[in-house]
Design a protein around this motif. Sequence first.
Motif, PDB file in Angstrom:
ATOM      1  N   ARG A 159      31.983  31.826  45.674  1.00 54.98           N
ATOM      2  CA  ARG A 159      31.980  30.554  44.939  1.00 54.98           C
ATOM      3  C   ARG A 159      31.828  30.901  43.461  1.00 54.98           C
ATOM      4  O   ARG A 159      30.851  30.534  42.835  1.00 54.98           O
ATOM      5  N   ARG A 160      32.822  31.608  42.924  1.00 57.11           N
ATOM      6  CA  ARG A 160      32.663  32.167  41.592  1.00 57.11           C
ATOM      7  C   ARG A 160      33.776  31.675  40.668  1.00 57.11           C
ATOM      8  O   ARG A 160      34.852  31.269  41.110  1.00 57.11           O
ATOM      9  N   PHE A 161      33.504  31.747  39.374  1.00 60.34           N
ATOM     10  CA  PHE A 161      34.541  31.436  38.387  1.00 60.34           C
ATOM     11  C   PHE A 161      34.238  32.157  37.082  1.00 60.34           C
ATOM     12  O   PHE A 161      33.091  32.506  36.789  1.00 60.34           O
TER      13      PHE A 161
ATOM     14  N   GLU B 253      40.903  41.846  34.029  1.00 60.81           N
ATOM     15  CA  GLU B 253      40.248  42.957  34.735  1.00 60.81           C
ATOM     16  C   GLU B 253      38.971  42.493  35.432  1.00 60.81           C
ATOM     17  O   GLU B 253      38.727  42.827  36.594  1.00 60.81           O
ATOM     18  N   ALA B 254      38.155  41.699  34.728  1.00 66.93           N
ATOM     19  CA  ALA B 254      36.891  41.236  35.307  1.00 66.93           C
ATOM     20  C   ALA B 254      37.128  40.294  36.481  1.00 66.93           C
ATOM     21  O   ALA B 254      36.362  40.272  37.444  1.00 66.93           O
TER      22      ALA B 254
ATOM     23  N   LEU C  62      39.633  37.278  41.648  1.00 67.33           N
ATOM     24  CA  LEU C  62      39.704  35.815  41.604  1.00 67.33           C
ATOM     25  C   LEU C  62      41.148  35.366  41.414  1.00 67.33           C
ATOM     26  O   LEU C  62      42.023  36.162  41.058  1.00 67.33           O
ATOM     27  N   THR C  63      41.387  34.095  41.617  1.00 67.20           N
ATOM     28  CA  THR C  63      42.733  33.532  41.493  1.00 67.20           C
ATOM     29  C   THR C  63      42.880  32.802  40.157  1.00 67.20           C
ATOM     30  O   THR C  63      42.026  31.976  39.823  1.00 67.20           O
ATOM     31  N   PRO C  64      43.920  33.081  39.394  1.00 70.55           N
ATOM     32  CA  PRO C  64      44.124  32.322  38.142  1.00 70.55           C
ATOM     33  C   PRO C  64      44.325  30.832  38.445  1.00 70.55           C
ATOM     34  O   PRO C  64      45.103  30.467  39.322  1.00 70.55           O
ATOM     35  N   GLN C  65      43.605  29.981  37.687  1.00 73.71           N
ATOM     36  CA  GLN C  65      43.707  28.530  37.878  1.00 73.71           C
ATOM     37  C   GLN C  65      44.316  27.856  36.652  1.00 73.71           C
ATOM     38  O   GLN C  65      45.095  26.913  36.788  1.00 73.71           O
ATOM     39  N   VAL C  66      43.953  28.333  35.464  1.00 71.76           N
ATOM     40  CA  VAL C  66      44.507  27.813  34.210  1.00 71.76           C
ATOM     41  C   VAL C  66      44.885  29.012  33.359  1.00 71.76           C
ATOM     42  O   VAL C  66      44.094  29.946  33.201  1.00 71.76           O
ATOM     43  N   ASP C  67      46.076  28.982  32.803  1.00 72.02           N
ATOM     44  CA  ASP C  67      46.560  30.129  32.025  1.00 72.02           C
ATOM     45  C   ASP C  67      47.137  29.645  30.697  1.00 72.02           C
ATOM     46  O   ASP C  67      48.334  29.788  30.416  1.00 72.02           O
TER      47      ASP C  67
ATOM     48  N   SER D 164      39.096  31.576  39.550  1.00 75.56           N
ATOM     49  CA  SER D 164      38.075  31.200  40.534  1.00 75.56           C
ATOM     50  C   SER D 164      38.531  31.557  41.943  1.00 75.56           C
ATOM     51  O   SER D 164      39.740  31.530  42.246  1.00 75.56           O
ATOM     52  N   ASP D 165      37.557  31.890  42.809  1.00 72.42           N
ATOM     53  CA  ASP D 165      37.850  32.100  44.223  1.00 72.42           C
ATOM     54  C   ASP D 165      37.139  31.058  45.087  1.00 72.42           C
ATOM     55  O   ASP D 165      36.998  31.238  46.301  1.00 72.42           O
TER      56      ASP D 165
END
Length: 580
Positions: A4-6, A27-28, A32-37, A45-46
């Motif tokens: 439950r991270r972002f 890298e960090a 996680l999955t990109p949500q806004v780019d 966030s995952d």
Amino acid sequence: MKRRRFLALIATQGQPLLPRWIDRGHEAAAALTPQVDGERFKLWSDHPHVLVHAGGHVVIGELFDRHGTQPASMLDEAVWTAIVRSCGAVLIERNWGSYVAFTTGDEAVAIVRSPLGDLGCYHAQVGDTLVVASDLALLAALGCRFPVDPGALARHIAYPEWRRSETCLNGLRELRGGDRLLVTADGVKCATLWSPWHFVDRDQVIDDATLAAGTLRDAVQRAVRARVVGHDRVVLLLSGGLDSAIVATSLRAGNAHVVGLNLVGDDAASDERRYAEMVAESAGMELLAGTFDLERIDVRRSGAAHMPYPVHRCFTQAQDAVAADAAARCGADALIDGGGGDNVFFASRTIAILADCLATSGPDSRFWHAARALGDLGQTGTWQLAWRAAYRAWMRSSAPRQQPATMFLSLKAKAIIDPADVHPWLLPPPGVLPGRASHVALLVPAQNLVEAINAQAPQRAISPLVSQPVVEACLRIPSWHWLASGQDRAIARRAFAPDLPEAIVSRRSKGTPTGFVATIFDRQRQTIRDMLLGGRLADFGLLDTEALAKVLALPGPVRDLHFVRVMELLDAEAWARAQD
């Protein structure tokens, strides 16, 4: 455990993010999955629950409708428009849950954290970039390091149950539940959107005991069912007290398979097995038994090492270890408890309750009924209580008094602590009754319980009684309704009496870990002495080492409760060492 991270990067000067920050962010957040780019705002966030709008707006976490128990899977365009126009404020008015929301506009990015939500939100300004993350591990992966702030640590030790924007790490701040950060080219500003004071207004009061009990019952059942959504199997820490019993019976309506866990020590005060067995039988759940094992305790280790403040008590290592083992055996990915129930259900014996009665309707039958109930609980004469209530109602401010915990602190540490720095929930607006102010004050440690969550723990910890719907319902109930003959938390008892064994509803005793903590102190005294007299707190000049040395040199078993304070300082010491 489901993650439950972002992690977010926000440019604060109206210019695009620097390439080096983008590279470090990728890298960090590799897992996680990109949500806004966007050029000025990037978010990864995952979390299993993420709502994303094409305009760069995101809600991370469980978002529930005011009367719902299923997290939103989508939001229509009208709702998104309202969220963006209000910079997230409408979420707090219309929804509840455990979320962090980001909205973007031409001039600003707004970040809102849900009231009493357990999804962390830490932020730091690094040059022209604001970094925001759910936990310290992501910030560390980004290359951000924050040294211990001795002044902030002293303030935390003095008021350990206060949630502040300030953390005990220099340069790192926390967005508290119910607050909003607004990031513009002019800087970063924080504002409070949710306050418990709104719900103690006289136009919010539910002064009918039957209606109050029904409202509370509905709020608790809704919150408990909602908070376990997505968890197929959970372990309930079942003490046998009223609060965990209420959670147990409320879980019956959910879809999760629940296993109870009761823990006992080697002293009578911690043994509540017979009560836990009653609750488990009435709720139809399996009950596991465990013991507080001293061999599980390492006083040198901090359970809050991955957090920006020392909020973990070393004696809970025994509970945490047994609970984690039980969860692993059961295949559970969440631990549920009744934590914070005493606070939310106003388990208080304060004279301020009688002052409320006097201030609203004088010495009528309601006042004398409450006075007799309070006298029964506190073994105090009714007339003595009446005189004290009159003084409290008309001669004193309604604001509760909370003195800083300064025992064994140095003069330097005491000078750092500013008595004018008061938690906003201890500052009642004009016209608030003293008993209502006392109820709000009790929510301060409850907020600390749910918002200071270790994101690195193997199982998710959930305290559903400290959730927005339950807290708001409880605050609408006048203080005198929480008292009955021989009982505190009277409305909660009334609300769930049909579902619980009579012995639980009428129970007045309560287990305590004090004996277990005393045993830890006795057995580890030399280690504790070495840590405190030659450790980081002493190096910072925060301890009165002479006074501590005298207490730690006393032979034989503990004779008073000074050891409790020593153990609190030990927890802070273990945390500070973990930051090196």
